[in-house]
Design a protein around this motif. Structure first.
Motif, PDB file in Angstrom:
ATOM      1  N   ARG A   1       1.018  -1.397   0.125  1.00 40.59           N
ATOM      2  CA  ARG A   1       0.224   0.169   0.111  1.00 40.59           C
ATOM      3  C   ARG A   1       0.909   1.250   0.007  1.00 40.59           C
ATOM      4  N   ASN A   2       2.060   1.170   0.798  1.00 38.46           N
ATOM      5  CA  ASN A   2       2.995   2.342   0.832  1.00 38.46           C
ATOM      6  C   ASN A   2       3.594   2.491  -0.292  1.00 38.46           C
TER       7      ASN A   2
ATOM      8  N   MET B   1       3.975   5.691  -5.388  1.00 37.25           N
ATOM      9  CA  MET B   1       3.744   5.660  -6.867  1.00 37.25           C
ATOM     10  C   MET B   1       2.858   6.750  -7.462  1.00 37.25           C
ATOM     11  N   HIS B   2       1.741   6.580  -6.638  1.00 36.51           N
ATOM     12  CA  HIS B   2       0.538   7.747  -7.018  1.00 36.51           C
ATOM     13  C   HIS B   2       1.055   9.179  -6.776  1.00 36.51           C
ATOM     14  N   LEU B   3       1.960   9.407  -5.739  1.00 39.96           N
ATOM     15  CA  LEU B   3       2.513  10.565  -5.521  1.00 39.96           C
ATOM     16  C   LEU B   3       3.315  11.107  -6.429  1.00 39.96           C
TER      17      LEU B   3
ATOM     18  N   VAL C   1      -1.685  -0.063  -9.727  1.00 42.44           N
ATOM     19  CA  VAL C   1      -2.639  -0.502  -8.769  1.00 42.44           C
ATOM     20  C   VAL C   1      -1.789  -1.583  -8.205  1.00 42.44           C
ATOM     21  N   ILE C   2      -1.912  -1.643  -7.111  1.00 43.25           N
ATOM     22  CA  ILE C   2      -1.565  -2.876  -6.250  1.00 43.25           C
ATOM     23  C   ILE C   2      -2.543  -3.808  -5.415  1.00 43.25           C
ATOM     24  N   GLN C   3      -2.852  -4.801  -5.873  1.00 45.39           N
ATOM     25  CA  GLN C   3      -4.076  -5.621  -5.232  1.00 45.39           C
ATOM     26  C   GLN C   3      -3.648  -6.926  -4.839  1.00 45.39           C
TER      27      GLN C   3
ATOM     28  N   PHE D   1       1.207  -1.933 -13.537  1.00 42.10           N
ATOM     29  CA  PHE D   1       1.964  -0.618 -13.672  1.00 42.10           C
ATOM     30  C   PHE D   1       1.617  -0.452 -15.196  1.00 42.10           C
ATOM     31  N   ASN D   2       0.937   0.600 -15.388  1.00 37.82           N
ATOM     32  CA  ASN D   2       0.338   1.060 -16.797  1.00 37.82           C
ATOM     33  C   ASN D   2      -0.358  -0.082 -17.476  1.00 37.82           C
TER      34      ASN D   2
END
Length: 178
Positions: free
Chosen positions: A50-51, A56-58, A64-66, A78-79
């Motif tokens: 999550r961190n 990466m969003h920052l 998306v990490i799920q 990623f992409n």
């Protein structure tokens, strides 16, 4: 024989303390992991993922990490492409255990030891999240370099960092620092 025990007492205390701390912390971590079901991921790995995703969003990356629906890992998309997966071993806890055991084996004053251990664990955690982010980006661009990046470069960086922390600890804060 007694002469050798006296002569090597500091070394034997170091080795004994190191292995006692290492084994104890490893067993505690093992018990922690056993509280999770076979297909579940532990909370430390989930928070690490999550961190990494938040960082990466920052940085304006499309990621998306799920949790994988069928396996005990996190998929990193990623992409729009599944690049890596984050498993329990990717949370750096084993590196933290090694770090803590060494610092305890060369312990100094209680408060100093405690603060250095907390600083070390936090800095190893942050470095590990950066490792996940950089591995995602680099393996997206250089998928044929998995062994070099994941197997050589990043372990060298994280273990090198721990080694530097140990050198700082021994020379500045341990009971052997002058």
């Amino acid at each position: 024989m007694k002469k050798y025990l006296i002569q090597f007492k500091p070394f034997l205390i170091f080795v004994g303390t190191f292995f006692l701390a290492y084994i104890t912390l490893t067993l505690i971590y093992g018990f922690y992991l056993n509280t999770y079901q076979t297909n579940d991921l532990d909370a430390i790995t989930v928070v690490s993922g999550r961190n990494a995703e938040q960082l990466m969003h920052l940085l304006n990356y499309d990621v998306v990490i799920q949790k994988n629906a069928f396996e005990p890992w996190l998929d990193v998309i990623f992409n729009g492409e599944a690049v890596i997966r984050i498993i329990e071993g990717c949370n750096a806890v084993s590196v933290m255990i090694l770090f803590v055991a060494f610092v305890l084996a060369f312990s100094g004053k209680f408060k100093t030891t405690l603060f250095f251990i907390l600083f070390g664990i936090l800095s190893i955690y942050i470095l590990n999240v950066l490792r996940i982010v950089l591995l995602t980006i680099l393996l997206h661009h250089y998928p044929n370099q998995t062994h070099l990046l994941h197997g050589v470069l990043f372990p060298l960086i994280i273990y090198g960092f721990v080694f530097i922390l140990w050198i700082i600890w021994i020379n500045r804060f341990s009971k052997y620092a002058k």
